[in-house]
Design a protein around this motif. Structure first.
Motif, PDB file in Angstrom:
ATOM      1  N   ASP A  14    -148.839  75.916 -51.481  1.00  0.00           N
ATOM      2  CA  ASP A  14    -148.453  77.211 -52.032  1.00  0.00           C
ATOM      3  C   ASP A  14    -149.619  78.084 -52.476  1.00  0.00           C
ATOM      4  O   ASP A  14    -149.431  79.049 -53.213  1.00  0.00           O
ATOM      5  CB  ASP A  14    -147.471  77.001 -53.197  1.00  0.00           C
ATOM      6  CG  ASP A  14    -146.229  76.242 -52.746  1.00  0.00           C
ATOM      7  OD1 ASP A  14    -145.785  76.468 -51.606  1.00  0.00           O
ATOM      8  OD2 ASP A  14    -145.714  75.417 -53.527  1.00  0.00           O
ATOM      9  N   GLN A  15    -150.833  77.757 -52.009  1.00  0.00           N
ATOM     10  CA  GLN A  15    -152.003  78.549 -52.385  1.00  0.00           C
ATOM     11  C   GLN A  15    -151.843  80.015 -51.971  1.00  0.00           C
ATOM     12  O   GLN A  15    -152.210  80.919 -52.708  1.00  0.00           O
ATOM     13  CB  GLN A  15    -153.273  77.968 -51.765  1.00  0.00           C
ATOM     14  CG  GLN A  15    -154.545  78.665 -52.219  1.00  0.00           C
ATOM     15  CD  GLN A  15    -154.820  78.452 -53.701  1.00  0.00           C
ATOM     16  OE1 GLN A  15    -154.875  77.322 -54.168  1.00  0.00           O
ATOM     17  NE2 GLN A  15    -154.983  79.535 -54.454  1.00  0.00           N
ATOM     18  N   TYR A  71    -141.587  73.799 -51.558  1.00  0.00           N
ATOM     19  CA  TYR A  71    -141.002  72.606 -50.956  1.00  0.00           C
ATOM     20  C   TYR A  71    -141.458  71.309 -51.614  1.00  0.00           C
ATOM     21  O   TYR A  71    -140.660  70.405 -51.847  1.00  0.00           O
ATOM     22  CB  TYR A  71    -141.328  72.604 -49.463  1.00  0.00           C
ATOM     23  CG  TYR A  71    -140.613  71.545 -48.669  1.00  0.00           C
ATOM     24  CD1 TYR A  71    -139.247  71.638 -48.453  1.00  0.00           C
ATOM     25  CD2 TYR A  71    -141.297  70.469 -48.126  1.00  0.00           C
ATOM     26  CE1 TYR A  71    -138.576  70.676 -47.724  1.00  0.00           C
ATOM     27  CE2 TYR A  71    -140.639  69.499 -47.392  1.00  0.00           C
ATOM     28  CZ  TYR A  71    -139.279  69.615 -47.188  1.00  0.00           C
ATOM     29  OH  TYR A  71    -138.618  68.654 -46.463  1.00  0.00           O
ATOM     30  N   GLU A  72    -142.741  71.176 -51.947  1.00  0.00           N
ATOM     31  CA  GLU A  72    -143.282  69.938 -52.507  1.00  0.00           C
ATOM     32  C   GLU A  72    -143.400  69.957 -54.037  1.00  0.00           C
ATOM     33  O   GLU A  72    -143.755  68.937 -54.633  1.00  0.00           O
ATOM     34  CB  GLU A  72    -144.671  69.658 -51.919  1.00  0.00           C
ATOM     35  CG  GLU A  72    -144.652  69.275 -50.460  1.00  0.00           C
ATOM     36  CD  GLU A  72    -144.067  67.894 -50.208  1.00  0.00           C
ATOM     37  OE1 GLU A  72    -144.210  67.009 -51.078  1.00  0.00           O
ATOM     38  OE2 GLU A  72    -143.465  67.699 -49.139  1.00  0.00           O
ATOM     39  N   THR A  73    -143.118  71.063 -54.666  1.00  0.00           N
ATOM     40  CA  THR A  73    -143.322  71.206 -56.110  1.00  0.00           C
ATOM     41  C   THR A  73    -142.673  70.101 -56.946  1.00  0.00           C
ATOM     42  O   THR A  73    -143.308  69.597 -57.871  1.00  0.00           O
ATOM     43  CB  THR A  73    -142.830  72.598 -56.577  1.00  0.00           C
ATOM     44  OG1 THR A  73    -143.481  73.598 -55.789  1.00  0.00           O
ATOM     45  CG2 THR A  73    -143.119  72.834 -58.042  1.00  0.00           C
ATOM     46  N   ILE A  97    -138.950  81.009 -57.678  1.00  0.00           N
ATOM     47  CA  ILE A  97    -138.483  80.303 -56.495  1.00  0.00           C
ATOM     48  C   ILE A  97    -139.092  80.935 -55.241  1.00  0.00           C
ATOM     49  O   ILE A  97    -138.828  82.096 -54.932  1.00  0.00           O
ATOM     50  CB  ILE A  97    -136.935  80.338 -56.402  1.00  0.00           C
ATOM     51  CG1 ILE A  97    -136.291  79.837 -57.705  1.00  0.00           C
ATOM     52  CG2 ILE A  97    -136.456  79.558 -55.187  1.00  0.00           C
ATOM     53  CD1 ILE A  97    -136.619  78.415 -58.082  1.00  0.00           C
ATOM     54  N   LEU A  98    -139.902  80.159 -54.549  1.00  0.00           N
ATOM     55  CA  LEU A  98    -140.543  80.625 -53.318  1.00  0.00           C
ATOM     56  C   LEU A  98    -139.581  80.468 -52.138  1.00  0.00           C
ATOM     57  O   LEU A  98    -138.654  79.654 -52.192  1.00  0.00           O
ATOM     58  CB  LEU A  98    -141.813  79.813 -53.057  1.00  0.00           C
ATOM     59  CG  LEU A  98    -142.878  79.852 -54.146  1.00  0.00           C
ATOM     60  CD1 LEU A  98    -144.060  78.964 -53.765  1.00  0.00           C
ATOM     61  CD2 LEU A  98    -143.333  81.276 -54.425  1.00  0.00           C
ATOM     62  N   PRO A  99    -139.803  81.204 -51.065  1.00  0.00           N
ATOM     63  CA  PRO A  99    -138.947  81.056 -49.881  1.00  0.00           C
ATOM     64  C   PRO A  99    -138.941  79.638 -49.311  1.00  0.00           C
ATOM     65  O   PRO A  99    -137.995  79.256 -48.620  1.00  0.00           O
ATOM     66  CB  PRO A  99    -139.553  82.042 -48.874  1.00  0.00           C
ATOM     67  CG  PRO A  99    -140.246  83.056 -49.708  1.00  0.00           C
ATOM     68  CD  PRO A  99    -140.757  82.306 -50.921  1.00  0.00           C
ATOM     69  N   THR A 100    -139.960  78.837 -49.608  1.00  0.00           N
ATOM     70  CA  THR A 100    -140.033  77.465 -49.092  1.00  0.00           C
ATOM     71  C   THR A 100    -139.289  76.454 -49.962  1.00  0.00           C
ATOM     72  O   THR A 100    -139.187  75.287 -49.589  1.00  0.00           O
ATOM     73  CB  THR A 100    -141.503  77.021 -48.974  1.00  0.00           C
ATOM     74  OG1 THR A 100    -142.105  77.090 -50.276  1.00  0.00           O
ATOM     75  CG2 THR A 100    -142.267  77.892 -47.996  1.00  0.00           C
ATOM     76  N   CYS A 101    -138.772  76.878 -51.109  1.00  0.00           N
ATOM     77  CA  CYS A 101    -138.076  75.960 -52.026  1.00  0.00           C
ATOM     78  C   CYS A 101    -136.772  75.494 -51.383  1.00  0.00           C
ATOM     79  O   CYS A 101    -136.031  76.273 -50.793  1.00  0.00           O
ATOM     80  CB  CYS A 101    -137.796  76.663 -53.351  1.00  0.00           C
ATOM     81  SG  CYS A 101    -137.204  75.552 -54.640  1.00  0.00           S
ATOM     82  N   GLU A 102    -136.508  74.210 -51.515  1.00  0.00           N
ATOM     83  CA  GLU A 102    -135.319  73.617 -50.915  1.00  0.00           C
ATOM     84  C   GLU A 102    -134.069  73.971 -51.719  1.00  0.00           C
ATOM     85  O   GLU A 102    -134.027  73.801 -52.939  1.00  0.00           O
ATOM     86  CB  GLU A 102    -135.492  72.096 -50.853  1.00  0.00           C
ATOM     87  CG  GLU A 102    -134.405  71.386 -50.120  1.00  0.00           C
ATOM     88  CD  GLU A 102    -134.662  69.892 -49.997  1.00  0.00           C
ATOM     89  OE1 GLU A 102    -133.765  69.192 -49.509  1.00  0.00           O
ATOM     90  OE2 GLU A 102    -135.749  69.422 -50.384  1.00  0.00           O
ATOM     91  N   SER A 103    -133.045  74.438 -51.029  1.00  0.00           N
ATOM     92  CA  SER A 103    -131.757  74.734 -51.666  1.00  0.00           C
ATOM     93  C   SER A 103    -130.984  73.440 -51.859  1.00  0.00           C
ATOM     94  O   SER A 103    -131.137  72.488 -51.095  1.00  0.00           O
ATOM     95  CB  SER A 103    -130.928  75.678 -50.794  1.00  0.00           C
ATOM     96  OG  SER A 103    -131.562  76.904 -50.661  1.00  0.00           O
ATOM     97  N   SER A 112    -124.518  75.989 -56.219  1.00  0.00           N
ATOM     98  CA  SER A 112    -125.748  75.852 -55.461  1.00  0.00           C
ATOM     99  C   SER A 112    -126.929  76.089 -56.387  1.00  0.00           C
ATOM    100  O   SER A 112    -126.794  76.667 -57.459  1.00  0.00           O
ATOM    101  CB  SER A 112    -125.770  76.833 -54.284  1.00  0.00           C
ATOM    102  OG  SER A 112    -125.661  78.150 -54.766  1.00  0.00           O
ATOM    103  N   GLY A 113    -128.077  75.619 -55.968  1.00  0.00           N
ATOM    104  CA  GLY A 113    -129.287  75.777 -56.773  1.00  0.00           C
ATOM    105  C   GLY A 113    -130.500  75.476 -55.925  1.00  0.00           C
ATOM    106  O   GLY A 113    -130.468  75.604 -54.700  1.00  0.00           O
ATOM    107  N   TYR A 114    -131.554  75.041 -56.592  1.00  0.00           N
ATOM    108  CA  TYR A 114    -132.813  74.745 -55.924  1.00  0.00           C
ATOM    109  C   TYR A 114    -133.357  73.429 -56.438  1.00  0.00           C
ATOM    110  O   TYR A 114    -133.138  73.062 -57.595  1.00  0.00           O
ATOM    111  CB  TYR A 114    -133.833  75.860 -56.174  1.00  0.00           C
ATOM    112  CG  TYR A 114    -133.379  77.175 -55.605  1.00  0.00           C
ATOM    113  CD1 TYR A 114    -133.593  77.466 -54.262  1.00  0.00           C
ATOM    114  CD2 TYR A 114    -132.708  78.104 -56.381  1.00  0.00           C
ATOM    115  CE1 TYR A 114    -133.156  78.659 -53.710  1.00  0.00           C
ATOM    116  CE2 TYR A 114    -132.264  79.299 -55.845  1.00  0.00           C
ATOM    117  CZ  TYR A 114    -132.490  79.565 -54.512  1.00  0.00           C
ATOM    118  OH  TYR A 114    -132.044  80.735 -53.975  1.00  0.00           O
ATOM    119  N   ARG A 115    -134.095  72.713 -55.576  1.00  0.00           N
ATOM    120  CA  ARG A 115    -134.709  71.456 -55.985  1.00  0.00           C
ATOM    121  C   ARG A 115    -135.973  71.784 -56.774  1.00  0.00           C
ATOM    122  O   ARG A 115    -136.957  72.252 -56.225  1.00  0.00           O
ATOM    123  CB  ARG A 115    -135.047  70.598 -54.774  1.00  0.00           C
ATOM    124  CG  ARG A 115    -135.491  69.199 -55.183  1.00  0.00           C
ATOM    125  CD  ARG A 115    -135.585  68.286 -53.988  1.00  0.00           C
ATOM    126  NE  ARG A 115    -134.425  68.357 -53.134  1.00  0.00           N
ATOM    127  CZ  ARG A 115    -133.386  67.501 -53.189  1.00  0.00           C
ATOM    128  NH1 ARG A 115    -133.385  66.521 -54.039  1.00  0.00           N
ATOM    129  NH2 ARG A 115    -132.366  67.626 -52.366  1.00  0.00           N
TER     130      ARG A 115
END
Length: 173
Positions: A14-15, A71-73, A97-103, A112-115
């Protein structure tokens, strides 16, 4: 009044988002945000030294920690530690929440939410941490930071989990 922000993120994935955040908010809008985050990694292999240095030099004195959630956070130990240290100082906590965050989807609650990192999720659930989607809109982000700062005065923080001892893999989730 400018807010001092500490940005917590997974440097490997995420740099680019962190650089973009700094360019948009911390460089162009210094009247809104002052970046207190690490610009480079610390030259040490000692996790105790790293935790203490980040806590005392970077998180201490900030108003809010913004966790860039990708995704890896959820699997990164230093992000967990930075969230814990933020809570020790009673600072505000904002999940971006970044676009790469897993739903995620919870069938039991039909929500619904985010991991998110578990410690962060604990504080989202308690109302202490605020959550927003990634945006380059400085007016929106300023309001989100202020809302995160206001939340900490009426919600209970949760910081009872032990520190993650190592990065975990997605396979173990």
């Amino acid at each position: 009044m400018p807010r001092s922000v500490f940005i917590s993120y997974h440097h490997g994935n995420d740099q680019g988002y962190c650089d973009s955040f700094r360019n948009i908010f911390c460089n162009d809008f210094t009247q809104i945000f002052t970046d207190r985050s690490l610009q480079n990694s610390l030259d040490s292999e000692d996790p105790t030294y790293i935790d203490r240095t980040v806590r005392e030099r970077y998180i201490h004195g900030s108003s809010v920690t913004i966790v860039l959630c990708g995704y890896e956070t959820p699997f990164r130990k230093y992000i967990d530690w930075e969230i814990s240290d933020t809570l020790l100082y009673n600072h505000a906590l904002l999940a971006l929440i970044l676009p790469t965050c897993e739903s995620t989807y919870n069938f039991a609650t039909n929500q619904s939410g985010y991991r998110l990192p578990q410690r962060l999720q604990d504080n989202v659930d308690s109302g202490y941490a605020h959550t927003v989607l990634w945006t380059p809109d400085h007016v929106f982000m300023r309001a989100a930071v202020e809302q995160a700062i206001n939340r900490k005065s009426f919600a209970a923080k949760r910081n009872t989990r032990p520190h993650m001892q190592r990065n975990s893999s997605r396979r173990g989730w």
